[in-house]
Write an enzyme that holds these catalytic residues in place. Structure first.
Site, PDB file in Angstrom:
ATOM      1  N   ASP A 155      98.092 -12.764  95.531  1.00 57.90           N
ATOM      2  CA  ASP A 155      97.173 -13.076  96.619  1.00 57.90           C
ATOM      3  C   ASP A 155      95.797 -13.315  96.015  1.00 57.90           C
ATOM      4  O   ASP A 155      95.331 -12.489  95.215  1.00 57.90           O
ATOM      5  CB  ASP A 155      97.102 -11.922  97.617  1.00 57.90           C
ATOM      6  CG  ASP A 155      98.479 -11.529  98.150  1.00 57.90           C
ATOM      7  OD1 ASP A 155      99.361 -12.405  98.183  1.00 57.90           O
ATOM      8  OD2 ASP A 155      98.651 -10.352  98.518  1.00 57.90           O
ATOM      9  N   ASP A 208     105.744 -10.243 110.223  1.00 55.04           N
ATOM     10  CA  ASP A 208     104.902  -9.169 109.714  1.00 55.04           C
ATOM     11  C   ASP A 208     105.137  -7.922 110.559  1.00 55.04           C
ATOM     12  O   ASP A 208     105.062  -7.971 111.791  1.00 55.04           O
ATOM     13  CB  ASP A 208     103.422  -9.569 109.775  1.00 55.04           C
ATOM     14  CG  ASP A 208     103.075 -10.655 108.770  1.00 55.04           C
ATOM     15  OD1 ASP A 208     103.991 -11.155 108.092  1.00 55.04           O
ATOM     16  OD2 ASP A 208     101.881 -11.011 108.676  1.00 55.04           O
TER      17      ASP A 208
END
Length: 236
Positions: free
Chosen positions: A128, A8
């Site tokens: 998501d 990330d």
């Protein structure tokens, strides 16, 4: 089942967030060094997330992404901030293997379908969910759309995969939401990559047994609750 170690990116650094909360960040160092570490330990693919892009649509981590792609020579999929064709072209041009489109796919499904046809098998739908409902804009907003219904809407298109993340589990080291992942896998014919909550190698075994095509492993690797070698062995 494929194992995708997660990197990330925020402000050019490798970080992890708890449940997508930008106020709960841990910095782990230089992205290229981390990418090379995972590849040296056996990773055959990498999952990159541009957290700045996910929040504001910018390409603040373009240089880091390009460096990782060039340094590792393994397929890298990237999510975060892919909201127009220019971004798609730019990221594919620097060698990104596959792009994950989340917010824009949900808010403008006609555009996403068009892009899937224009760039067949190079785009994945990033879905998501919180309690089975789709979340957008870097997880800041929750919609009233069912994650499975959304995935079904896209499965007729030439998309590469569905990246399915359970937000409640992400970065929490509380185990995977196996029922939700299993339900998604059974509901569609598109390959499904599970994301969120992998904590132990038993999580990997359960996902593999349920038929998931891949899983993303993030904080568990960085915190040492699993090793990459252990994950790869469990996936086999």
């Amino acid at each position: 089942m494929e194992i995708w170690p997660a990197i990330d990116l925020r402000g050019g650094k490798c970080v992890r967030l708890r449940q997508g909360d930008y106020q709960q960040e841990t910095i782990y160092g230089e992205p290229v060094e981390m990418a090379q570490k995972w590849v040296s330990e056996g990773a055959t693919c990498l999952h990159l997330v541009d957290l700045d892009g996910a929040r504001d649509g910018s390409n603040a981590n373009l240089a880091a992404v390009k460096s990782i792609v060039e340094a590792t020579k393994v397929p890298c999929q990237l999510g975060g901030g892919i909201r127009d064709e220019h971004s798609i072209e730019r990221m594919l041009a620097i060698g990104v293997y596959r792009l994950i489109v989340g917010t824009k796919a949900i808010k403008d499904p006609a555009w996403f379908r068009e892009m899937c046809r224009k760039y067949p098998h190079q785009l994945a739908a990033g879905i998501d969910a919180r309690n089975g409902l789709v979340a957008t804009d870097g997880w800041l907003e929750t919609s009233g759309v069912s994650a499975i219904d959304l995935a079904r809407d896209f499965q007729a298109e030439p998309i590469a995969a569905v990246i399915y993340t359970d937000i409640a589990r992400d970065g929490m080291l509380q185990g995977v939401n196996l029922p939700a992942m299993t339900d998604m896998k059974r509901a569609i014919t598109t390959p499904v990559i599970a994301s969120g909550g992998v904590t132990t190698v038993d999580d990997i075994r359960q996902l593999a047994a349920a038929g998931l095509d891949g899983t993303i492993v993030g904080r568990a690797l960085y915190e040492g609750t699993v090793t990459l070698q252990g994950c790869l062995e469990a996936a086999r």
